[in-house]
Structures are given as C-alpha cells and as structure tokens.
Design an enzyme around this catalytic site. Sequence first.
Site, short mmCIF file in Angstrom:
data_model
loop_
_atom_site.label_atom_id
_atom_site.label_comp_id
_atom_site.label_asym_id
_atom_site.label_seq_id
_atom_site.Cartn_x
_atom_site.Cartn_y
_atom_site.Cartn_z
CG ASP A 24 -2.06 0.94 1.15
OD1 ASP A 24 -2.30 1.49 0.05
OD2 ASP A 24 -2.73 1.15 2.17
CG HIS A 41 0.04 1.78 -9.29
ND1 HIS A 41 -0.20 1.53 -7.97
CD2 HIS A 41 -1.05 2.45 -9.74
CE1 HIS A 41 -1.40 2.02 -7.63
NE2 HIS A 41 -1.92 2.58 -8.70
CG LEU A 135 9.37 -17.41 -3.26
CD1 LEU A 135 9.07 -17.43 -1.75
CD2 LEU A 135 9.97 -16.04 -3.62
C1 FPP Z 1 -1.90 0.16 -3.36
O1 FPP Z 1 -1.49 1.51 -3.41
C2 FPP Z 1 -1.31 -0.61 -4.45
C3 FPP Z 1 -1.99 -1.14 -5.49
C4 FPP Z 1 -3.45 -1.02 -5.63
C5 FPP Z 1 -1.30 -1.86 -6.58
C6 FPP Z 1 -0.09 -2.66 -6.24
C7 FPP Z 1 0.71 -2.86 -7.48
C8 FPP Z 1 2.04 -2.88 -7.56
C9 FPP Z 1 2.91 -2.85 -6.41
C10 FPP Z 1 2.75 -2.89 -8.89
C11 FPP Z 1 2.46 -4.06 -9.74
C12 FPP Z 1 3.12 -5.28 -9.30
C13 FPP Z 1 2.93 -6.45 -9.91
C14 FPP Z 1 3.56 -7.70 -9.44
C15 FPP Z 1 2.09 -6.52 -11.09
P1 FPP Z 1 -2.59 2.65 -3.52
O2 FPP Z 1 -2.76 3.02 -4.94
O3 FPP Z 1 -3.84 2.23 -2.82
O4 FPP Z 1 -1.86 3.80 -2.73
P2 FPP Z 1 -2.53 4.97 -1.87
O5 FPP Z 1 -3.28 4.30 -0.74
O6 FPP Z 1 -1.34 5.75 -1.39
O7 FPP Z 1 -3.41 5.73 -2.79
#
Ligand code: FPP
Length: 246
Positions: A24, A41, A135
Amino acid sequence: MSDELLQRLRVDGAVPAHIAIIMDGNGRWAKGRSLPRPLGHHAGMGAVREVVQGCLEAEVAVLTLFAFSQENWQRPPVEIEALMGLLEEYIAREAEELRDRGVRVRILGDLDRLGNGARQAVEWVMRDTAGGTSLALNLCISYSSRAEITRAARRLAEEVAAGRLDPAEIDEAAIARRLLTAAWPDPDLLIRTSGEMRISNFLLWQLAYAELYVTPVLWPDFTRRHLFEAILEFQRRDRRFGRVTA
Ligand code: FPP
C-alpha cells in the site's frame, strides 16, 4: 546493512514459512512527488523485485502479494489500464529470471475479469514457472477474500446436494481445502505498508493466527532491509495460538 540483518535473522530463530503483504502507498508516494498515480505503481514494481529477492535469500517458502483487489475495479479506467499493463510488463521482464531462480508463480483471483493480454500473460507465467521449488510467489489479482470464502461455501453446498459429501464431514480443513490457498500453509506474518491498520478483505480465513506488522514505509520505498526487519520483529513475537506459554 541488509546482509547483516540477513545473517542475524538466520541465527535468531525460525524464518516465517509464509509471508503475505498488502502493498500500500503507491498513490501517496506518487502524490508526494507530484507524479501521476500510475508512476507510483510503476515504482512499486521495484519493491516487488526486492521482496522476491529477499524471500529467496531468507529461504521463505511462500510469498503472497495483494496486487489488485476486486474493489480496485472501481478505480478510474486509466489507473486500471496502467496496473494491468504493469502486470504484463512485470511478467515479460521477470519471468525468465523467476524461472531460473526456482520461483513458482500463481495468480489467485477472478481471472475472468482480466483483459485478453493480461490473462494470456498470467496463464503463460504460471505454466512457464510451474517447476519452481525455491519460492511459491502468489500474486492476488482481482482478489476478494469474502468472494473466495463464498465460493468455497457454494462448492460445499453443491457437493452435499450431489450426495458426494456428508454435512458432518464439513470441518475447518474441508473449508481450507476449497480456498485458493489450499496448497500452502497459512501465512505466519502479514506485512502492510503505508501505516494503514486494515486487512482490506485479504486472506480473512488464512490470517487467523498471523502476526501483523504495519510499517509507515510506502510500498515503493520498501526494500530487502525492511523485509528483514519485519522478519526479525516476527522472531521476537511470542506466538501462542490462543494457548498460554509453557
Ligand atoms: C496500493 O497503493 C497498491 C496497489 C493497488 C497496486 C499494487 C501494485 C504494484 C505494487 C505494482 C504491480 C506489481 C505487480 C507484481 C504486477 P494505492 O494506490 O492504494 O496507494 P494509496 O493508498 O497511497 O493511494
């Protein structure tokens, strides 16, 4: 510094067999730099590489990452497209190295909702890495824990209705066997980045006895060192599973 931590966690105690992570803070990371959210992201992919590497080094058996929830389908289309594009990019860039290092990739979630490109990519990477034994890397995509439990309940009901299952045989193991995580032990440690104190519909059944570790670090800034710090903290916890210590 992180290698020192790695040595320490090897001597300090048992390494968690299964680590689950709610990644997050990508949006806040981007906002803090006046960048569009998709770039957060993109930066988060680097942290995925870090934790995979860290788990291989620490000999963690299973790593389950929450990459995209069913609720995330309600995000703006441009952000959804960026996330799906990143998934394809991650697979295209990393698959060969993952396979060579013995990482077996599985995708947990409702894959029917993925577009053709993303679905083909995930089906291919699951086949391509199927022989990996170092893994198990589970990527939860279009995942909802309540949907997973509901599906397990429906399957049990269908088996009872078809006369293949006696209701008296429905116990915790019978439910666990019908979850997407049936092949693995429950997570020992749940890490959530960016300081939020929520489970967010992630592995509700499986996290029953997991140790929770919340760090203020935003996901794109999370490194092997942070992972090893979380494992060291886990090793200091007194896990009682509802019992008292001897
Ligand atoms: C949450 O941050 C994160 C996500 C919804 C996406 C997670 C994706 C990745 C780490 C990259 C892709 C990785 C792979 C393996 C495909 P948020 O957008 O909710 O952040 P915020 O709460 O600060 O708005």
